[in-house]
Write a protein that holds these residues in place. Structure first.
Motif, PDB file in Angstrom:
ATOM      1  N   GLY A  11      46.524  91.562 -19.638  1.00  0.00           N
ATOM      2  CA  GLY A  11      45.909  89.849 -18.872  1.00  0.00           C
ATOM      3  C   GLY A  11      45.193  90.244 -17.243  1.00  0.00           C
ATOM      4  O   GLY A  11      43.943  90.677 -17.459  1.00  0.00           O
ATOM      5  N   ASP A  12      45.933  89.238 -16.460  1.00  0.00           N
ATOM      6  CA  ASP A  12      45.122  89.658 -15.425  1.00  0.00           C
ATOM      7  C   ASP A  12      45.393  91.262 -14.150  1.00  0.00           C
ATOM      8  O   ASP A  12      45.209  91.125 -13.104  1.00  0.00           O
ATOM      9  N   THR A  13      46.691  92.160 -14.938  1.00  0.00           N
ATOM     10  CA  THR A  13      47.095  93.086 -13.818  1.00  0.00           C
ATOM     11  C   THR A  13      46.465  94.025 -14.698  1.00  0.00           C
ATOM     12  O   THR A  13      46.270  94.744 -15.362  1.00  0.00           O
ATOM     13  N   VAL A  14      45.395  95.091 -13.330  1.00  0.00           N
ATOM     14  CA  VAL A  14      44.678  96.544 -14.068  1.00  0.00           C
ATOM     15  C   VAL A  14      45.569  97.202 -13.019  1.00  0.00           C
ATOM     16  O   VAL A  14      45.253  97.547 -11.715  1.00  0.00           O
ATOM     17  N   GLU A  15      46.135  98.451 -13.819  1.00  0.00           N
ATOM     18  CA  GLU A  15      46.650  99.506 -13.475  1.00  0.00           C
ATOM     19  C   GLU A  15      45.870 100.681 -13.079  1.00  0.00           C
ATOM     20  O   GLU A  15      45.978 101.525 -14.150  1.00  0.00           O
ATOM     21  N   PHE A  16      45.621 101.328 -12.243  1.00  0.00           N
ATOM     22  CA  PHE A  16      45.579 102.889 -12.374  1.00  0.00           C
ATOM     23  C   PHE A  16      46.084 103.877 -11.553  1.00  0.00           C
ATOM     24  O   PHE A  16      47.284 103.340 -10.957  1.00  0.00           O
ATOM     25  N   ASP A  17      46.011 104.822 -12.565  1.00  0.00           N
ATOM     26  CA  ASP A  17      46.673 105.751 -12.442  1.00  0.00           C
ATOM     27  C   ASP A  17      45.961 107.461 -11.927  1.00  0.00           C
ATOM     28  O   ASP A  17      44.785 107.509 -11.028  1.00  0.00           O
ATOM     29  N   ALA A  18      46.407 106.607 -10.296  1.00  0.00           N
ATOM     30  CA  ALA A  18      45.715 107.656  -9.473  1.00  0.00           C
ATOM     31  C   ALA A  18      45.886 108.908  -9.280  1.00  0.00           C
ATOM     32  O   ALA A  18      44.429 109.356  -9.208  1.00  0.00           O
ATOM     33  N   LYS A  19      45.970 109.673 -10.233  1.00  0.00           N
ATOM     34  CA  LYS A  19      45.915 110.850 -10.569  1.00  0.00           C
ATOM     35  C   LYS A  19      44.830 111.407 -11.257  1.00  0.00           C
ATOM     36  O   LYS A  19      43.730 113.103 -11.250  1.00  0.00           O
ATOM     37  N   ALA A  20      43.950 110.091 -11.217  1.00  0.00           N
ATOM     38  CA  ALA A  20      42.611 110.317 -12.250  1.00  0.00           C
ATOM     39  C   ALA A  20      42.145 110.061 -11.863  1.00  0.00           C
ATOM     40  O   ALA A  20      40.651 110.755 -11.970  1.00  0.00           O
ATOM     41  N   PHE A  21      41.769 109.676 -10.337  1.00  0.00           N
ATOM     42  CA  PHE A  21      40.805 109.707  -9.738  1.00  0.00           C
ATOM     43  C   PHE A  21      40.714 110.505  -8.949  1.00  0.00           C
ATOM     44  O   PHE A  21      41.915 110.321  -7.393  1.00  0.00           O
ATOM     45  N   LYS A  22      39.560 111.814  -8.051  1.00  0.00           N
ATOM     46  CA  LYS A  22      39.734 112.881  -7.525  1.00  0.00           C
ATOM     47  C   LYS A  22      39.692 112.345  -6.049  1.00  0.00           C
ATOM     48  O   LYS A  22      38.597 111.808  -5.851  1.00  0.00           O
ATOM     49  N   VAL A  23      39.785 112.356  -4.628  1.00  0.00           N
ATOM     50  CA  VAL A  23      39.577 113.106  -3.200  1.00  0.00           C
ATOM     51  C   VAL A  23      40.017 114.039  -2.712  1.00  0.00           C
ATOM     52  O   VAL A  23      40.964 114.286  -3.235  1.00  0.00           O
ATOM     53  N   PRO A  24      39.514 114.904  -1.565  1.00  0.00           N
ATOM     54  CA  PRO A  24      39.800 115.861  -1.202  1.00  0.00           C
ATOM     55  C   PRO A  24      41.003 115.228  -0.615  1.00  0.00           C
ATOM     56  O   PRO A  24      41.694 114.905  -0.007  1.00  0.00           O
ATOM     57  N   PRO A  25      42.247 116.590  -0.129  1.00  0.00           N
ATOM     58  CA  PRO A  25      43.446 116.767  -0.047  1.00  0.00           C
ATOM     59  C   PRO A  25      43.008 116.227   1.690  1.00  0.00           C
ATOM     60  O   PRO A  25      42.322 116.370   1.990  1.00  0.00           O
ATOM     61  N   GLY A  26      44.756 115.383   1.758  1.00  0.00           N
ATOM     62  CA  GLY A  26      44.641 114.426   3.314  1.00  0.00           C
ATOM     63  C   GLY A  26      43.759 113.598   3.123  1.00  0.00           C
ATOM     64  O   GLY A  26      43.663 112.489   3.998  1.00  0.00           O
ATOM     65  N   SER A  27      43.540 112.386   1.998  1.00  0.00           N
ATOM     66  CA  SER A  27      42.465 111.447   2.427  1.00  0.00           C
ATOM     67  C   SER A  27      43.328 110.318   2.280  1.00  0.00           C
ATOM     68  O   SER A  27      44.760 110.633   1.465  1.00  0.00           O
ATOM     69  N   SER A  28      43.034 109.150   2.353  1.00  0.00           N
ATOM     70  CA  SER A  28      43.882 108.193   2.805  1.00  0.00           C
ATOM     71  C   SER A  28      44.009 107.238   1.261  1.00  0.00           C
ATOM     72  O   SER A  28      43.346 107.639   0.899  1.00  0.00           O
ATOM     73  N   VAL A  29      45.209 106.182   1.886  1.00  0.00           N
ATOM     74  CA  VAL A  29      44.522 105.333   0.892  1.00  0.00           C
ATOM     75  C   VAL A  29      43.780 104.872   0.528  1.00  0.00           C
ATOM     76  O   VAL A  29      43.571 104.626  -0.854  1.00  0.00           O
ATOM     77  N   GLU A  30      42.687 104.113   1.685  1.00  0.00           N
ATOM     78  CA  GLU A  30      41.528 104.036   2.163  1.00  0.00           C
ATOM     79  C   GLU A  30      40.387 104.697   1.140  1.00  0.00           C
ATOM     80  O   GLU A  30      40.055 103.714  -0.054  1.00  0.00           O
ATOM     81  N   ASP A  31      40.214 105.964   1.202  1.00  0.00           N
ATOM     82  CA  ASP A  31      39.734 106.380   0.521  1.00  0.00           C
ATOM     83  C   ASP A  31      39.961 106.914  -0.916  1.00  0.00           C
ATOM     84  O   ASP A  31      39.157 106.674  -1.605  1.00  0.00           O
ATOM     85  N   LEU A  32      41.013 106.983  -1.073  1.00  0.00           N
ATOM     86  CA  LEU A  32      41.430 106.684  -2.731  1.00  0.00           C
ATOM     87  C   LEU A  32      41.029 105.094  -3.365  1.00  0.00           C
ATOM     88  O   LEU A  32      40.668 104.883  -4.863  1.00  0.00           O
ATOM     89  N   LEU A  33      41.230 103.860  -3.006  1.00  0.00           N
ATOM     90  CA  LEU A  33      40.468 102.855  -3.568  1.00  0.00           C
ATOM     91  C   LEU A  33      39.099 102.592  -3.548  1.00  0.00           C
ATOM     92  O   LEU A  33      38.347 101.960  -4.859  1.00  0.00           O
ATOM     93  N   ARG A  34      38.372 103.420  -2.519  1.00  0.00           N
ATOM     94  CA  ARG A  34      36.739 103.368  -3.391  1.00  0.00           C
ATOM     95  C   ARG A  34      36.568 104.244  -4.312  1.00  0.00           C
ATOM     96  O   ARG A  34      35.824 103.620  -4.667  1.00  0.00           O
ATOM     97  N   LYS A  35      37.324 104.521  -4.475  1.00  0.00           N
ATOM     98  CA  LYS A  35      36.828 104.985  -6.091  1.00  0.00           C
ATOM     99  C   LYS A  35      37.020 104.208  -7.281  1.00  0.00           C
ATOM    100  O   LYS A  35      37.103 104.994  -8.497  1.00  0.00           O
ATOM    101  N   LEU A  36      38.095 103.249  -7.182  1.00  0.00           N
ATOM    102  CA  LEU A  36      38.550 102.595  -8.136  1.00  0.00           C
ATOM    103  C   LEU A  36      37.771 102.134  -8.540  1.00  0.00           C
ATOM    104  O   LEU A  36      37.132 101.271  -8.107  1.00  0.00           O
TER     105      LEU A  36
END
Length: 933
Positions: free
Chosen positions: A130-155
């Motif tokens: 429906g209107d819900t989009v769910e991302f598996d965080a493991k599938a979007f690579k960010v450098p170790p030590g990154s914040s959630v903000e860095d992860l969101l940029r990849k989605l």
């Protein structure tokens, strides 16, 4: 440099498009279950076998078919997810084929005994329901030590700007929760900036219902774009956090520590930091709950009924702090620390936090302005310096208890204890007639202030057994008290008439108290099948008292100044009785409402409290307030909305006080007890569209506001260029415009492009020396954004914005002007060998106003390189060069009413910082699954 940057930015979409051509193939097929039944709108994905990273995605058509074109010729994992079915996957090897047809992808029904196995072994990197989009965080690579903000940029479909504001699917994220619970109140950035990306299991983006709709069970059609961060199980069993320490040139220091410990029922987090690099980390809206809007409480304000004519509590008479913030003006030293605790069960929810922050700031400002009179103008130039300190304690508490399935009780209490001091000095010169000096003023003011504010609310809701019928009652009491001691010293010289020269040496002692009691009732009754009738009543009684004693300091004694000393009380009573009818069916929500509003204003003022004969104010205002709203959730994630309402706002206590403020002798401020409430007609409409298959989004809105009895500040400028302002009521001001935003992926998961444009036309009225002046401003905005995320080795985020503002004056058309501002941003990340990473951020701003010969370019470049060290990459060493070109200037320009102004602030510029970060991950602890102990 600007032309090269612009050319490079324009070439990027062409390079991304070129990368999509050559050596490609098409994948197609049909998704069914094992019985052959088609499965429409199933989520389909392509992943790379080596690391399961997401390459492409989409949804099946109504007949279950799909087709993916322009795919790079390599081997993929083809994966399908559908609610209630075991995820399907197979290997796709195109070899030399131009079209690969996999035929029917048959999905098995998910049995309960397979659920745990499927969840752990067959998770999809992305699913759409429906209107819900769910991302598996493991599938979007960010450098170790990154914040959630860095992860969101990849989605895909998610953007994060330089200030940390989040947009998803073209809309602003209104709230961020962690495992469905609040995190440090209502500021989304507290979670995204302070939680590590590696703690996140899933990121869910959806259209959440309002608090009112969730509590009553009656859908009001309104939606709030919401993001939930689901934690990994491993991070619910122990603690995790981060510690940072840095030292830099010019004696720059910074430190930060955070620690989090969560489980299914509880959340605990602590945060602390200190620095002298202008990083405050505090949002400006953190104290708005004390103004009556209760924004902290996500709709739990207890002010039932539609928004038109609602009472918001007036202005905040408390001395407001200087929040500072990242990139703030001047030079600041900041300290902060706090703790957040949540407890959540089926019957009881507890959310509480405490936060302290302090800022010590030094601000040097140069100002210049041209003020337009009927036939001529004059120039004012000056310098001022402020040394200030503010400290804030902010405890917050929210308790919700479901007494049973029909009755709910909510208790909310938020407080702020604020104290500080301020040392202000300035030199001001005014010129007219070809730079002829007319007056000069030298000011030296010192102040100390303290304040206490508390907002309390008790809310009771009862649901009847008949679906849709419910009753709610609320009662609240707010306190807002402050006191200030100010010493004013100034020398004021008038070159044309020395008899007007003055020396001011005064002591001002001001004590302000406010108490506000309010209550509301609401009853909703369903009738027919699709109609709901709501009746509501809102009451508020506010009592203000201001005791201002002004003394002229003469020799060793203080003498009362009877012209500036005032004792003032104000009792404000608000009543609103209204009703509305709502039609709700299959996504269509239409509401019509009408309310009667009454303001009772009673006040008295005198030289001091002991006087018997006080001047009194006793006035009553009544108004009928209509409201019409339309919210329509169309198929395929389309949303249409429109609303018209009439807002009534009473004058602020500051404007009503019959007090003369001479803290700036060249700019005198007077109150006006004869003000009446301001009425504003508000109308807006919009359309949102999000295509979950292509991740294309479209956002369109239009608005119109018209003011009656608008409170404006009329100006009187005498021959010595002393300006006196006084609030008055005037009708006719208006503001209208539109905004359009459009975004789409150039290549899914690799490149996203978006454009936006907006126009705004405003017309403001005021009187200048008793002559009506009409200031018209036409604003035009255009922006574009390009995000490139081809791999975890390289990412580039760019955006550009252009603004044109044309201002016209009715009393002096020779001063009509056009202001052009532009802003270019780029953020690049590169992963190099041996766990070394590079980051570069460029913010290039331009300001131009030909009328006054203003043309300024400000390129701010920050570069950093860091390396991961220690076991499990828990450590990081980083070297950062801030403002490489040493061009950080606090520049602003403004055209409004009868003046144009420029402002320049000396601001923290180039420095280098060496920092060390230690990431605390998977700290073991003896923790029960449902508790901390």
């Amino acid at each position: 440099m600007k032309k090269i940057l612009l050319l490079l930015w324009l070439c990027l979409p062409m390079l991304a498009a070129h990368a999509q051509t050559g050596g490609r193939f098409t994948l197609k097929g049909t998704v069914t279950d094992t019985s052959g039944t088609i499965l429409p709108e199933a989520t389909i994905m392509l992943l790379l076998p080596k690391d399961s990273s997401l390459v492409n995605f989409g949804r099946t058509a109504k007949d279950g078919s799909f087709e993916m074109k322009n795919l790079k010729r390599t081997t993929y994992i083809f994966k399908v997810s559908y609610v209630g079915y075991v995820p399907y996957q197979e290997i796709v090897d195109p070899k030399n084929q131009e079209v690969v047809d996999i035929g029917k992808a048959k999905m098995k029904v998910l049995q309960k005994e397979l659920y745990e196995v499927v969840i752990k072994t067959a998770r999809a990197p992305l699913s759409i329901r429906g209107d819900t989009v769910e991302f598996d965080a493991k599938a979007f690579k960010v450098p170790p030590g990154s914040s959630v903000e860095d992860l969101l940029r990849k989605l895909p479909g998610v953007q994060v700007d330089g200030d940390g504001n989040i947009r998803a699917q073209g809309e602003e994220i209104k709230r961020v929760t962690v495992d469905g619970k609040r995190f440090f109140g209502d500021d989304p950035k507290m979670a995204t900036k302070n939680l590590p990306a590696e703690a996140i299991n899933k990121v869910q983006v959806f259209n959440g219902k309002t608090e009112q709709a969730k509590a009553t069970g009656v859908d009001d059609g309104k939606r709030e774009k919401t993001m939930n961060l689901e934690l990994k199980d491993s991070h619910k069993k122990g603690g995790f956090g981060k510690a940072v320490a840095g030292v830099g040139t010019d004696s720059r220091l910074e430190g930060k520590v955070s620690y989090n410990r969560f489980d299914e029922k509880q959340q605990f987090a602590v945060l602390g930091f200190g620095n002298n690099t202008n990083q405050s980390g505090i949002a400006r809206n953190d104290y708005q709950d004390f103004k009556g809007s209760q924004s902290f409480n996500w709709g739990d304000d207890g002010d039932f009924g539609f928004s038109s004519g609602r009472y918001y509590g007036g202005d905040d008479i408390t001395i407001q702090p200087n929040w500072g913030g990242q990139g703030s003006e001047g030079f600041t030293k900041n300290w902060a620390g706090g703790a957040n605790y949540n407890f959540d069960t089926k019957k009881t929810k507890l959310s509480t936090s405490y936060f302290y922050n302090s800022t010590r700031s030094v601000t040097d400002v140069e100002t210049s302005s041209e003020n337009f009179l009927t036939n001529d103008s004059y120039i004012t130039a000056g310098k001022n310096k402020t040394l200030g300190f503010t400290g804030n304690h902010r405890p917050a508490f929210r308790f919700e208890h479901n007494i049973d399935s029909l009755n709910t009780l909510i208790l909310i209490s938020n407080s702020r204890i604020n104290g500080g001091d301020n040392d202000y000095s300035s030199e001001t010169r005014s010129y007219r007639n070809e730079n002829m000096l007319t007056n000069r003023s030298d000011v030296k003011n010192l102040s100390d202030y303290n304040s206490f504010a508390m907002a309390n609310l008790l809310l009771y809701r009862h649901k009847f057994k008949k679906k849709g019928r419910n009753f709610a009652a609320s009662v609240g009491y707010n306190i807002n008290n402050s006191d200030e001691d100010r010493r004013q010293n100034s020398v004021n010289l008038f070159l044309q008439d020395s008899t007007k020269n003055s020396v001011i040496n005064q002591l001002q002692q001001t004590e302000s108290t406010r108490g506000n009691f309010k209550g509301s009732l609401s009853y909703v009754e369903p009738f027919a099948k699709k109609f709901f009738w709501e009746t509501f009543y809102n009451y508020s009684m506010r009592k203000d008292k201001v005791d201002r004693d002004v003394f002229d300091v003469e020799g060793s004694g203080d003498k009362v100044n009877p012209f500036l000393t005032r004792y003032y009380t104000n009792d404000f009573t608000f009543n609103r009785l209204g009703t509305s009818v709502r039609y709700s069916h299959k996504g269509l929500n239409l509401a019509l409402g009408l309310a009667g509003v009454q303001f009772d204003l009673k006040g008295k003022f005198a030289l001091d409290e002991s006087q018997q004969n006080m001047t009194r104010v006793d006035r009553t205002f009544k108004k009928l307030v209509p409201n019409v709203s339309l919210n329509y959730s169309l198929k395929n994630n389309k949303y249409l909305y429109a609303e018209y309402g009439l807002n009534v706002r009473e004058p602020s206590i500051t404007d009503l006080q019959p007090i003369v403020d001479n803290s700036n002798p060249l700019y005198i401020v007077e109150g006006n007890p004869d003000l009446i409430p301001q009425t504003t007609h508000n109308a807006y409409a919009g359309f949102n569209m999000f295509n979950p298959a292509s991740f294309t989004n479209l956002y369109i809105n239009a608005y119109y506001n018209y003011n009656e009895d608008q409170i404006v500040y009329n100006r009187t400028i005498n021959a010595d260029l002393v300006t006196t302002t006084k609030p008055m009521n005037i009708s006719g001001g208006n503001n209208y415009g539109t905004y359009i935003g459009f975004g789409f992926p150039l290549k899914k998961t690799k490149a996203t492009f978006g454009v936006n444009t907006g126009i705004n036309f405003s017309n403001n009225l005021t009187y200048i020396n008793n002559i009506k002046n009409e200031t018209s401003t036409d604003g035009y905005n255009f922006g574009a954004r390009l995000d490139l995320t081809p791999s975890d080795v390289f990412t580039l985020y760019t955006n550009a914005n252009w603004n044109i503002s044309e201002t016209k004056y009715s009393i002096n058309t020779n001063q009509n002007q056009k202001i052009l501002n532009a802003n270019y941003n780029a953020d690049m990340n590169v992963k190099m060998p041996k766990e070394i990473y590079f980051n570069g951020r460029l913010n290039y701003r331009t300001y131009k106003n030909d009328q006054f010969g203003f043309n300024q370019q400000v390129p701010i470049l920050t570069l950093s390189v860091y390396k991961l060290i220690l076991k499990n990459k828990k450590g990081e060493i980083r070297l950062t060069a801030n403002d490489v070109f040493k061009r950080n200037l606090g520049i602003s320009q403004n055209a409004n009413q009868n003046y144009y102004s420029e402002r320049r602030v000396a601001t923290l510029s180039r420095y280098f910082m060496l920092s060390f970060t230690y990431n605390m991950r998977g700290m073991s602890a003896s923790v029960k699954r449902s508790g901390f102990y």
